[in-house]
Design a protein around this motif. Structure first.
Motif, PDB file in Angstrom:
ATOM      1  N   LYS A  42      37.865  45.463  46.248  1.00 28.52           N
ATOM      2  CA  LYS A  42      36.994  45.564  45.076  1.00 28.52           C
ATOM      3  C   LYS A  42      35.675  44.832  45.318  1.00 28.52           C
ATOM      4  O   LYS A  42      34.614  45.267  44.878  1.00 28.52           O
ATOM      5  N   SER A  74      43.531  39.074  41.299  1.00 27.59           N
ATOM      6  CA  SER A  74      44.927  39.294  41.692  1.00 27.59           C
ATOM      7  C   SER A  74      45.467  37.989  42.238  1.00 27.59           C
ATOM      8  O   SER A  74      44.706  37.128  42.698  1.00 27.59           O
ATOM      9  N   SER A 100      44.174  39.764  49.158  1.00 34.41           N
ATOM     10  CA  SER A 100      43.934  41.024  49.881  1.00 34.41           C
ATOM     11  C   SER A 100      43.736  42.198  48.918  1.00 34.41           C
ATOM     12  O   SER A 100      43.190  43.226  49.298  1.00 34.41           O
ATOM     13  N   LYS A 101      44.185  42.053  47.680  1.00 34.79           N
ATOM     14  CA  LYS A 101      43.967  43.118  46.687  1.00 34.79           C
ATOM     15  C   LYS A 101      42.601  42.991  46.014  1.00 34.79           C
ATOM     16  O   LYS A 101      42.114  43.926  45.396  1.00 34.79           O
ATOM     17  N   ASP A 144      47.089  38.066  44.853  1.00 34.73           N
ATOM     18  CA  ASP A 144      47.004  38.355  46.282  1.00 34.73           C
ATOM     19  C   ASP A 144      45.538  38.642  46.635  1.00 34.73           C
ATOM     20  O   ASP A 144      44.982  39.665  46.208  1.00 34.73           O
TER      21      ASP A 144
END
Lengths: 70, 154
Positions: A45, A36, A40-41, A38
């Motif tokens: 995972k 991503s 934080s995304k 970002d």
């Protein structure tokens, strides 16, 4: 080819495929765990992969050609 | 005793290593690229990567300090971790055995560090017997792209 040479090759390939993303690869299989723009995304995972006993490799391609002056 | 010599090919023209970064509390292990930086007194990682190593820069018990670099002063969050070299000769992931692991160390997670890799500083480099940077044979003339091999002597 050693594991380390494969790691360098797969890391370079992943960064070329996703040049604007933070990428997490599985260190054993080199599969993309998450990616991503970002970070934080990607972290959840990676957390899930670690909980399954996997080791992530975190990568980001430099945003522009860098001149190091460290 | 004969020193152990480890040679690592680098990605592109940056003399950096993939190393395991280990969260000292959770033992969580992740591979990250770190520039071998004899100019850095302390091992440092961009603060934006802290959460990906299981660290929280906003936790109330996190110590901070101020650091100085080319870009000026910056706030740094201090987290404890270990780093581990991976065996450059192993053929498969399953056969990897770490040839060297650091003790627990305070590592700086720097706010104004806008790089995609960390810095392996002298607090770690001083624990090895030697480091050599070997340019590849693919130089394209003066100022051209080179590949590097880093050799570490333990």
């Amino acid at each position: 080819m050693t594991y380390y040479e494969q790691l360098v090759q797969h890391a370079a390939d992943a960064m070329d495929r996703h040049p604007r993303s933070t990428i997490a690869l599985d260190a054993e299989t080199f599969e993309v765990i998450g990616r991503s723009k970002d970070i934080s995304k990607v972290v959840p995972k990676m957390d899930a992969a670690v909980a399954q006993g996997r080791t992530p490799v975190i990568l980001e391609k430099p945003r522009h050609p860098e001149t190091w002056i460290l | 005793m004969v020193p152990k010599r480890l040679s690592y090919p680098c990605l592109g023209d940056v003399p950096a290593l993939f190393i395991n970064v280990i969260n000292a509390r959770s033992k969580r292990k992740q591979l990250f690229q770190m520039l071998v930086d004899t100019g850095a007194s302390h091992t440092s990682i961009p603060a934006s990567f802290a959460s990906s190593f299981g660290h929280d820069n906003t936790a109330p018990d996190v110590a901070t300090t101020e650091v100085n670099g080319i870009g000026g002063k910056s706030l740094a969050y201090i987290h404890t971790l270990r780093v581990e070299l991976i065996d450059p000769q192993a053929k498969t992931w399953a056969k990897l055995v770490s040839p060297w692991r650091s003790p627990k160390l305070p590592v700086l997670f720097i706010d104004k560090m806008d790089t995609q890799i960390g810095l392996l500083g002298r607090d770690i480099l001083q624990r090895w017997s030697g480091i050599a940077f070997l340019p590849g044979s693919d130089a394209k003339g003066q100022g051209g792209t080179r590949s590097w091999t880093i050799t570490i002597e333990l």
